[in-house]
Structure formats: structure tokens, C-alpha cells
Design a protein around this motif. Sequence first.
Motif, PDB file in Angstrom:
ATOM      1  N   ASP A 160       0.759  -1.103   0.009  1.00 21.32           N
ATOM      2  CA  ASP A 160      -0.086   0.044  -0.202  1.00 21.32           C
ATOM      3  C   ASP A 160       0.883   1.268   0.019  1.00 21.32           C
ATOM      4  O   ASP A 160       1.946   1.133   0.625  1.00 21.32           O
ATOM      5  CB  ASP A 160      -0.738  -0.039   1.110  1.00 21.32           C
ATOM      6  N   LYS A 161       0.401   2.507  -0.424  1.00 16.63           N
ATOM      7  CA  LYS A 161       1.113   3.760  -0.539  1.00 16.63           C
ATOM      8  C   LYS A 161       0.015   4.574  -0.631  1.00 16.63           C
ATOM      9  O   LYS A 161      -0.919   4.608  -1.024  1.00 16.63           O
ATOM     10  CB  LYS A 161       2.149   3.872  -1.612  1.00 16.63           C
ATOM     11  N   VAL A 162       0.363   5.946  -0.312  1.00 16.74           N
ATOM     12  CA  VAL A 162      -0.432   7.115  -0.367  1.00 16.74           C
ATOM     13  C   VAL A 162      -0.284   7.519  -1.808  1.00 16.74           C
ATOM     14  O   VAL A 162       0.591   7.625  -2.295  1.00 16.74           O
ATOM     15  CB  VAL A 162       0.172   8.193   0.440  1.00 16.74           C
ATOM     16  N   VAL A 163      -1.621   7.851  -2.123  1.00 14.39           N
ATOM     17  CA  VAL A 163      -1.801   8.263  -3.726  1.00 14.39           C
ATOM     18  C   VAL A 163      -2.191   9.590  -4.141  1.00 14.39           C
ATOM     19  O   VAL A 163      -1.949   9.928  -5.047  1.00 14.39           O
ATOM     20  CB  VAL A 163      -2.568   7.244  -4.267  1.00 14.39           C
ATOM     21  N   THR A 164      -2.839  10.130  -2.966  1.00 10.84           N
ATOM     22  CA  THR A 164      -3.361  11.447  -3.238  1.00 10.84           C
ATOM     23  C   THR A 164      -3.690  12.270  -1.906  1.00 10.84           C
ATOM     24  O   THR A 164      -3.649  11.593  -0.805  1.00 10.84           O
ATOM     25  CB  THR A 164      -4.761  11.664  -4.173  1.00 10.84           C
ATOM     26  N   LEU A 165      -4.174  13.437  -1.881  1.00 14.39           N
ATOM     27  CA  LEU A 165      -4.491  14.099  -0.750  1.00 14.39           C
ATOM     28  C   LEU A 165      -5.276  15.355  -1.101  1.00 14.39           C
ATOM     29  O   LEU A 165      -5.398  15.865  -2.523  1.00 14.39           O
ATOM     30  CB  LEU A 165      -3.257  14.820  -0.008  1.00 14.39           C
ATOM     31  N   SER A 166      -6.275  15.890  -0.221  1.00 11.74           N
ATOM     32  CA  SER A 166      -7.039  17.272  -0.371  1.00 11.74           C
ATOM     33  C   SER A 166      -7.042  17.698   0.690  1.00 11.74           C
ATOM     34  O   SER A 166      -6.891  17.297   1.750  1.00 11.74           O
ATOM     35  CB  SER A 166      -8.265  16.661  -0.814  1.00 11.74           C
ATOM     36  N   THR A 167      -7.161  19.064   0.766  1.00  9.44           N
ATOM     37  CA  THR A 167      -7.382  19.907   1.825  1.00  9.44           C
ATOM     38  C   THR A 167      -8.579  20.343   1.985  1.00  9.44           C
ATOM     39  O   THR A 167      -9.381  20.698   0.950  1.00  9.44           O
ATOM     40  CB  THR A 167      -6.397  21.253   1.727  1.00  9.44           C
ATOM     41  N   THR A 168      -9.076  20.834   3.037  1.00 10.89           N
ATOM     42  CA  THR A 168     -10.516  21.175   3.503  1.00 10.89           C
ATOM     43  C   THR A 168     -10.769  22.095   4.771  1.00 10.89           C
ATOM     44  O   THR A 168      -9.682  21.923   5.315  1.00 10.89           O
ATOM     45  CB  THR A 168     -11.534  19.939   3.461  1.00 10.89           C
ATOM     46  N   GLU A 169     -11.862  22.635   5.012  1.00 13.65           N
ATOM     47  CA  GLU A 169     -11.956  23.360   6.246  1.00 13.65           C
ATOM     48  C   GLU A 169     -11.869  22.197   7.477  1.00 13.65           C
ATOM     49  O   GLU A 169     -12.284  21.087   7.217  1.00 13.65           O
ATOM     50  CB  GLU A 169     -13.277  24.082   6.307  1.00 13.65           C
ATOM     51  N   HIS A 170     -11.523  22.617   8.556  1.00 16.10           N
ATOM     52  CA  HIS A 170     -11.284  22.038   9.913  1.00 16.10           C
ATOM     53  C   HIS A 170     -12.816  21.342  10.404  1.00 16.10           C
ATOM     54  O   HIS A 170     -13.678  22.323  10.552  1.00 16.10           O
ATOM     55  CB  HIS A 170     -10.443  22.635  10.884  1.00 16.10           C
ATOM     56  N   ASP A 171     -12.828  20.385  10.747  1.00 17.36           N
ATOM     57  CA  ASP A 171     -13.851  19.703  11.408  1.00 17.36           C
ATOM     58  C   ASP A 171     -13.431  18.702  12.370  1.00 17.36           C
ATOM     59  O   ASP A 171     -13.106  17.610  12.051  1.00 17.36           O
ATOM     60  CB  ASP A 171     -14.993  19.102  10.237  1.00 17.36           C
ATOM     61  N   GLU A 172     -13.517  19.128  13.517  1.00 18.36           N
ATOM     62  CA  GLU A 172     -12.894  18.323  14.797  1.00 18.36           C
ATOM     63  C   GLU A 172     -13.518  16.788  14.634  1.00 18.36           C
ATOM     64  O   GLU A 172     -12.862  15.995  14.940  1.00 18.36           O
ATOM     65  CB  GLU A 172     -12.879  19.034  16.168  1.00 18.36           C
ATOM     66  N   GLU A 173     -14.950  16.680  14.549  1.00 13.52           N
ATOM     67  CA  GLU A 173     -15.624  15.689  14.841  1.00 13.52           C
ATOM     68  C   GLU A 173     -15.241  14.749  13.470  1.00 13.52           C
ATOM     69  O   GLU A 173     -15.625  13.404  13.919  1.00 13.52           O
ATOM     70  CB  GLU A 173     -17.069  15.986  14.647  1.00 13.52           C
ATOM     71  N   GLU A 174     -14.838  15.182  12.561  1.00 11.38           N
ATOM     72  CA  GLU A 174     -14.367  14.303  11.249  1.00 11.38           C
ATOM     73  C   GLU A 174     -12.801  14.017  11.005  1.00 11.38           C
ATOM     74  O   GLU A 174     -12.457  12.977  10.406  1.00 11.38           O
ATOM     75  CB  GLU A 174     -14.625  15.066   9.959  1.00 11.38           C
TER      76      GLU A 174
END
Length: 211
Positions: free
Chosen positions: A161-175
Motif C-alpha cells: 500500500d502507498k499514499v496516492v493523493t491528498l486534499s485540503t478542506t476546512e477543519h472539522d474536529e468531529e471528522e
Amino acid sequence: GKIAIGLREDDELIDVRLTDGNAEILIAANNGKLARFNETDVRSMGRTATGVKVITLKDGDEVAGVAVLHEGGKVLTVSETGYGRRSEISDYRLQSRGGKGLKNYHVEKYGDVTASSIVDDDEDIILISQDGIIIRIPAEAVRVCARPSKGVKVMKVTGEDKVVTLSTTEHDEEEVNGDVEDDGSAEEGAGDTSGDHEDEGTPDDETEIEN
């Protein structure tokens, strides 16, 4: 849909970004190089044009990330092996487009760069692995280190397995569902910027192709 860019054989479109005409752009490659240039170095063309070269790649290398700089943001770099770090934008000097870029990561030690982006301190980072595992971590949990250091463990990957992608989004502590591991070795490799001066940019235009 409409053709967004003219592509050559074995090439593909990986990202599209909206700019204001005078922005600074980062282009990261999987080989650990990163180029910072002003978009005014890229002349305006028709929608279906092939465009001009913004970073020089060797056979087998690929662009891993495209980002538009903004005030307050930091450069996020993540390797396929699950290491990541944030770095100050000032770590990357402005260059002419078309060169090989600056040394951003020790890929020979810690794996290819899988993605790079600009992230704000108050955002979350979503990471996805090849096996379909998804985690979400707060950006502020990722240590700020100088390039081209290793960084901290942002995602555990096992086996093939390996990391294939990322995304950034607004912070949500519950998520948030991931943990960042910092064993104190995050700054390994910092300061080794050999190769930075081997190519300062060769802005030769490619042929404009209208389809």
C-alpha cells in the motif's frame, strides 16, 4: 465537455487552477523537485494549446502537484510512504519556469513525492491510500520543517500500500480520524539542497497547437 488543453501521446491533465494573472505557482514532481515561478512567465494561449514547459522532467518522472501561492499558506509535501511536512514558502526561491526545480524531498530515502499543495494552519488534510484507506488530520498537527527534510508520519501504510493523493478542506474536529506520529526525526535531511543550482530555468516555448 470541451477540450481544456492539447495533450501529447502518453501525457495527461492532472490539475486545473484558477489564478488572477499575476500569481506565483508551485509545481512539484514525484522525483523530489519543486519549481516556483510567476505565472507571467507563461504566455496567454488559446484553450486547446499544448502550452509551454514549466518544469523539466526525466523519463519516468511525473508532476505530483500544482498549487497557487497565497499569503499565510505553507507548502505541504507528502511521500508515498506516508511521511509529510509543512514548509515555509520562503524556503523556495522564485525561479524561471522550465528548469528542474529545487530539491524538495529525499525520495531515494523516503519514497517518491505523491502530492504537494498549499495548506493553511486552520485546515484539515485528507489522505487516501492505494488500498482505499482514507484519513483526515488537522494541518497544524503536521510539523513545519525546512526542505528537503523527511517530516513526520502522517499516514500508516503497510505491505504494498502507498499514499496516492491528498486534499485540503476546512477543519472539522468531529471528522478528524487520523494521528500524526513524530518520533523526533522529522528534520532528517534538512539543509542538504545539493542540486539546487544545476538548472535555473530554460524557458523555451513549446509549439502552440490548436485543435
